[in-house]
Write an enzyme that holds these catalytic residues in place. Structure first.
Site, PDB file in Angstrom:
ATOM      1  N   TYR A 114      23.489   0.927 -58.880  1.00 57.48           N
ATOM      2  CA  TYR A 114      23.675   2.375 -58.960  1.00 57.48           C
ATOM      3  C   TYR A 114      23.767   2.953 -60.371  1.00 57.48           C
ATOM      4  O   TYR A 114      22.775   3.399 -60.936  1.00 57.48           O
ATOM      5  CB  TYR A 114      24.904   2.777 -58.151  1.00 57.48           C
ATOM      6  CG  TYR A 114      24.734   2.660 -56.664  1.00 57.48           C
ATOM      7  CD1 TYR A 114      23.771   3.407 -55.986  1.00 57.48           C
ATOM      8  CD2 TYR A 114      25.544   1.806 -55.914  1.00 57.48           C
ATOM      9  CE1 TYR A 114      23.627   3.306 -54.614  1.00 57.48           C
ATOM     10  CE2 TYR A 114      25.399   1.702 -54.529  1.00 57.48           C
ATOM     11  CZ  TYR A 114      24.439   2.453 -53.884  1.00 57.48           C
ATOM     12  OH  TYR A 114      24.292   2.354 -52.526  1.00 57.48           O
ATOM     13  N   ARG A 139      18.415   4.080 -47.090  1.00 57.68           N
ATOM     14  CA  ARG A 139      17.785   2.992 -46.319  1.00 57.68           C
ATOM     15  C   ARG A 139      18.735   2.412 -45.278  1.00 57.68           C
ATOM     16  O   ARG A 139      18.327   1.989 -44.201  1.00 57.68           O
ATOM     17  CB  ARG A 139      17.307   1.878 -47.247  1.00 57.68           C
ATOM     18  CG  ARG A 139      18.446   1.200 -47.980  1.00 57.68           C
ATOM     19  CD  ARG A 139      18.147  -0.197 -48.482  1.00 57.68           C
ATOM     20  NE  ARG A 139      19.405  -0.768 -48.975  1.00 57.68           N
ATOM     21  CZ  ARG A 139      20.209  -1.532 -48.253  1.00 57.68           C
ATOM     22  NH1 ARG A 139      19.902  -1.847 -47.006  1.00 57.68           N
ATOM     23  NH2 ARG A 139      21.332  -2.001 -48.765  1.00 57.68           N
ATOM     24  N   ASP A 182      25.790   3.713 -42.781  1.00 59.09           N
ATOM     25  CA  ASP A 182      26.994   3.487 -41.980  1.00 59.09           C
ATOM     26  C   ASP A 182      27.503   4.866 -41.561  1.00 59.09           C
ATOM     27  O   ASP A 182      28.206   5.532 -42.306  1.00 59.09           O
ATOM     28  CB  ASP A 182      28.002   2.726 -42.852  1.00 59.09           C
ATOM     29  CG  ASP A 182      29.394   2.623 -42.252  1.00 59.09           C
ATOM     30  OD1 ASP A 182      29.609   3.120 -41.128  1.00 59.09           O
ATOM     31  OD2 ASP A 182      30.277   2.061 -42.928  1.00 59.09           O
ATOM     32  N   TRP A 185      35.377   0.414 -53.760  1.00 61.34           N
ATOM     33  CA  TRP A 185      34.479  -0.635 -54.248  1.00 61.34           C
ATOM     34  C   TRP A 185      35.148  -2.000 -54.334  1.00 61.34           C
ATOM     35  O   TRP A 185      34.499  -2.982 -54.706  1.00 61.34           O
ATOM     36  CB  TRP A 185      33.907  -0.251 -55.612  1.00 61.34           C
ATOM     37  CG  TRP A 185      32.694   0.621 -55.487  1.00 61.34           C
ATOM     38  CD1 TRP A 185      32.622   1.977 -55.613  1.00 61.34           C
ATOM     39  CD2 TRP A 185      31.372   0.179 -55.177  1.00 61.34           C
ATOM     40  NE1 TRP A 185      31.341   2.417 -55.399  1.00 61.34           N
ATOM     41  CE2 TRP A 185      30.553   1.334 -55.128  1.00 61.34           C
ATOM     42  CE3 TRP A 185      30.798  -1.061 -54.928  1.00 61.34           C
ATOM     43  CZ2 TRP A 185      29.183   1.264 -54.854  1.00 61.34           C
ATOM     44  CZ3 TRP A 185      29.444  -1.131 -54.651  1.00 61.34           C
ATOM     45  CH2 TRP A 185      28.646   0.018 -54.615  1.00 61.34           C
ATOM     46  N   CYS A 207      22.214   1.544 -51.033  1.00 65.32           N
ATOM     47  CA  CYS A 207      22.004   2.155 -49.711  1.00 65.32           C
ATOM     48  C   CYS A 207      21.374   3.533 -49.865  1.00 65.32           C
ATOM     49  O   CYS A 207      20.329   3.812 -49.283  1.00 65.32           O
ATOM     50  CB  CYS A 207      23.324   2.255 -48.958  1.00 65.32           C
ATOM     51  SG  CYS A 207      24.057   0.663 -48.568  1.00 65.32           S
ATOM     52  N   GLU A 246      33.750   8.806 -57.916  1.00 62.39           N
ATOM     53  CA  GLU A 246      32.663   7.829 -57.837  1.00 62.39           C
ATOM     54  C   GLU A 246      31.371   8.429 -58.389  1.00 62.39           C
ATOM     55  O   GLU A 246      30.645   7.777 -59.162  1.00 62.39           O
ATOM     56  CB  GLU A 246      32.437   7.372 -56.399  1.00 62.39           C
ATOM     57  CG  GLU A 246      31.350   6.295 -56.308  1.00 62.39           C
ATOM     58  CD  GLU A 246      30.770   6.140 -54.926  1.00 62.39           C
ATOM     59  OE1 GLU A 246      30.679   5.001 -54.457  1.00 62.39           O
ATOM     60  OE2 GLU A 246      30.376   7.173 -54.309  1.00 62.39           O
TER      61      GLU A 246
END
Length: 282
Positions: free
Chosen positions: A112, A185, A188, A86, A165, A64
């Site tokens: 991203y 921000r 999880d 994803w 995120c 990734e």
């Protein structure tokens, strides 16, 4: 020797389990949530903070990151390698429900990767290659306080499959050592943060390698840090485990095309407890 860096992660998990506020969220699952928090990881001697209290998917983490660094937005390149992370957030249904029916299945849109290598780019008009820019800054102006990588772009947020995120990375160079401070921000903690820690650490190691530096430390600051309600039992199991020592990583020679694979990275001495499964909130 106690792995104090991973223990701090587990302590944050305990704090959220005990003090987290019941909070609704975008996915409808609900969370225990706190605002703010910070973790720090030592990267010296090629240390890779790959969580040991559950087995981590290192192939997925590396591939990734390489996709992001290449500026690719087609996540099917990951799916074809058995990396499904994803698929939920780039499915046909998900994209259509978020006003992105013009994007092909599997597309990040302008999220991203796009912002990392083509910030604010439009059709026929290239944007800013932030990766090339920060590598040049590190080489030519290492004391700058402006060596920053951002995935946040309010002008194009509606063209992203998922709002970022892990959104801002700031790099700091002293004594030929590179450190990174990342702002996340939305965090999880059970399913995502372990992945994000290792990815940000790898990014720091990669940039250090490309600029002739050594990696020093990674700091991650959180905004909304949370545990999804369907991960609470998994977290209770994980915090009972004693962390092992983090492994080290050997970074291959890399150029700006990032034409390497996970097989070119050598993770040495990784010992972990068994995996703990959990469903991703979509």
């Amino acid at each position: 020797m106690t792995n104090i860096d991973e223990q701090a992660y587990l302590d944050l998990m305990k704090k959220i389990l005990h003090e987290g506020i019941d909070s609704p969220d975008r996915t409808g699952i609900g969370t225990l949530s706190l605002f703010g928090g910070q973790l720090e990881f030592n990267l010296e001697n090629n240390t890779l903070p790959l969580l040991t209290t559950k087995k981590m998917f290192s192939k997925g983490i590396i591939e990734e990151l390489l996709m992001f660094l290449r500026g690719e937005t087609d996540t099917t390149v990951l799916s074809k390698q058995g990396i499904k992370i994803w698929e939920g957030n780039t499915s046909r249904e998900f994209l259509d429900n978020h006003g992105l029916s013009h994007l092909p299945t599997g597309s990040l849109g302008k999220g991203y990767s796009f912002q990392w290598r083509n910030f604010c780019g439009e059709d026929g008009k290239p944007g800013i290659d932030q990766i090339a820019k920060i590598i040049n800054q590190i080489k030519t102006d290492p004391y700058s306080r402006r060596i920053i990588l951002t995935a946040l772009n309010p002008l194009q947020e509606k063209e992203m499959s998922l709002y970022p995120c892990h959104c801002v990375y700031m790099f700091y160079i002293r004594n030929n050592e590179l450190s990174c401070h990342m702002l996340q921000r939305s965090a999880d903690l059970f399913l995502g943060v372990g992945f994000n820690i290792a990815s940000a650490a790898l990014l720091t190691h990669v940039i250090a390698k490309m600029t002739g530096l050594s990696a020093k430390k990674l700091i991650i600051s959180f905004g909304d840090v949370h545990i999804y309600n369907n991960h609470i039992e998994q977290c209770k199991d994980q915090i009972k485990r004693i962390p092992f020592k983090f492994p080290t990583v050997e970074i291959p020679e890399i150029d700006m095309n990032f034409n390497v694979t996970h097989k070119d990275f050598k993770i040495i001495g990784y010992e972990s407890h068994p995996a703990i499964k959990g469903d991703m909130a979509i």
